[in-house]
Motif scaffolding. Structure first.
Motif, PDB file in Angstrom:
ATOM      1  N   GLY A  92      14.877 -15.428 -57.057  1.00 28.92           N
ATOM      2  CA  GLY A  92      14.107 -16.457 -56.372  1.00 28.92           C
ATOM      3  C   GLY A  92      14.974 -17.425 -55.595  1.00 28.92           C
ATOM      4  O   GLY A  92      14.708 -17.718 -54.435  1.00 28.92           O
ATOM      5  N   ASN A  93      16.032 -17.937 -56.229  1.00 23.73           N
ATOM      6  CA  ASN A  93      16.929 -18.858 -55.526  1.00 23.73           C
ATOM      7  C   ASN A  93      17.668 -18.154 -54.400  1.00 23.73           C
ATOM      8  O   ASN A  93      17.787 -18.675 -53.299  1.00 23.73           O
ATOM      9  CB  ASN A  93      17.930 -19.502 -56.491  1.00 23.73           C
ATOM     10  CG  ASN A  93      17.328 -20.651 -57.255  1.00 23.73           C
ATOM     11  OD1 ASN A  93      16.573 -21.439 -56.703  1.00 23.73           O
ATOM     12  ND2 ASN A  93      17.656 -20.743 -58.526  1.00 23.73           N
TER      13      ASN A  93
ATOM     14  N   LYS B  44      15.496 -17.685 -51.371  1.00 24.57           N
ATOM     15  CA  LYS B  44      15.293 -18.911 -50.604  1.00 24.57           C
ATOM     16  C   LYS B  44      16.495 -19.183 -49.698  1.00 24.57           C
ATOM     17  O   LYS B  44      16.343 -19.522 -48.520  1.00 24.57           O
ATOM     18  CB  LYS B  44      15.087 -20.100 -51.543  1.00 24.57           C
ATOM     19  CG  LYS B  44      13.783 -20.088 -52.268  1.00 24.57           C
ATOM     20  CD  LYS B  44      13.715 -21.259 -53.215  1.00 24.57           C
ATOM     21  CE  LYS B  44      12.418 -21.213 -53.982  1.00 24.57           C
ATOM     22  NZ  LYS B  44      12.040 -22.499 -54.492  1.00 24.57           N
TER      23      LYS B  44
ATOM     24  N   ARG C 244      16.669 -16.643 -46.789  1.00 30.02           N
ATOM     25  CA  ARG C 244      15.655 -16.929 -45.758  1.00 30.02           C
ATOM     26  C   ARG C 244      16.154 -18.000 -44.796  1.00 30.02           C
ATOM     27  O   ARG C 244      16.038 -17.870 -43.579  1.00 30.02           O
ATOM     28  CB  ARG C 244      14.345 -17.368 -46.427  1.00 30.02           C
ATOM     29  CG  ARG C 244      13.280 -17.834 -45.478  1.00 30.02           C
ATOM     30  CD  ARG C 244      12.607 -16.668 -44.766  1.00 30.02           C
ATOM     31  NE  ARG C 244      11.499 -17.183 -43.990  1.00 30.02           N
ATOM     32  CZ  ARG C 244      11.393 -17.072 -42.681  1.00 30.02           C
ATOM     33  NH1 ARG C 244      12.290 -16.414 -41.996  1.00 30.02           N
ATOM     34  NH2 ARG C 244      10.363 -17.581 -42.053  1.00 30.02           N
TER      35      ARG C 244
END
Length: 117
Positions: free
Chosen positions: A100-101, A104, A107
């Motif tokens: 998840g990190n 991010k 992106r």
């Protein structure tokens, strides 16, 4: 909305936390933060130390258990007080079971890469 090693109802948490040891004889908290990192390594969760805290991710209950274990370990070192700031993100519009990190960060890096073109 399932996550690795969790029940289908458990949220996947992407957290950033800063454990702040207080009441020590020295302003240095390096040994206490190192101990917390040892605890996180044993947790099996994804984590990344940065200058003012740690990114941690995994099933909600395991993230909370790991932060609690950090408190317990740092208190066991003789630290009389600990304050912890925690930010937690969850989402249910897409499945996240790891990274998840990293996702991010990737992106944003992709967006910035377009600036140089």
């Amino acid at each position: 909305m399932s996550s690795t090693n969790t029940s289908p109802e458990e949220l996947y948490a992407v957290a950033d936390f800063c454990l702040i040891p207080m009441g020590l004889e020295t302003p240095s908290v390096g040994p206490q933060i190192a101990e917390c990192q040892r605890v996180l390594k044993k947790s099996g969760l994804e984590y990344h130390l940065h200058g003012y805290g740690t990114n941690l991710e995994g099933p909600w209950s395991k993230v909370m258990d790991a932060i609690k274990a950090c408190h317990e370990a740092v208190h066991a070192m003789g630290t009389p007080r600990i304050a912890t700031d925690i930010r937690i993100g969850t989402r249910v519009d897409k499945e996240i079971s790891q990274g998840g990190n990293a996702g991010k960060v990737s992106r944003v890096e992709d967006i910035l890469a377009k600036d140089s073109k």
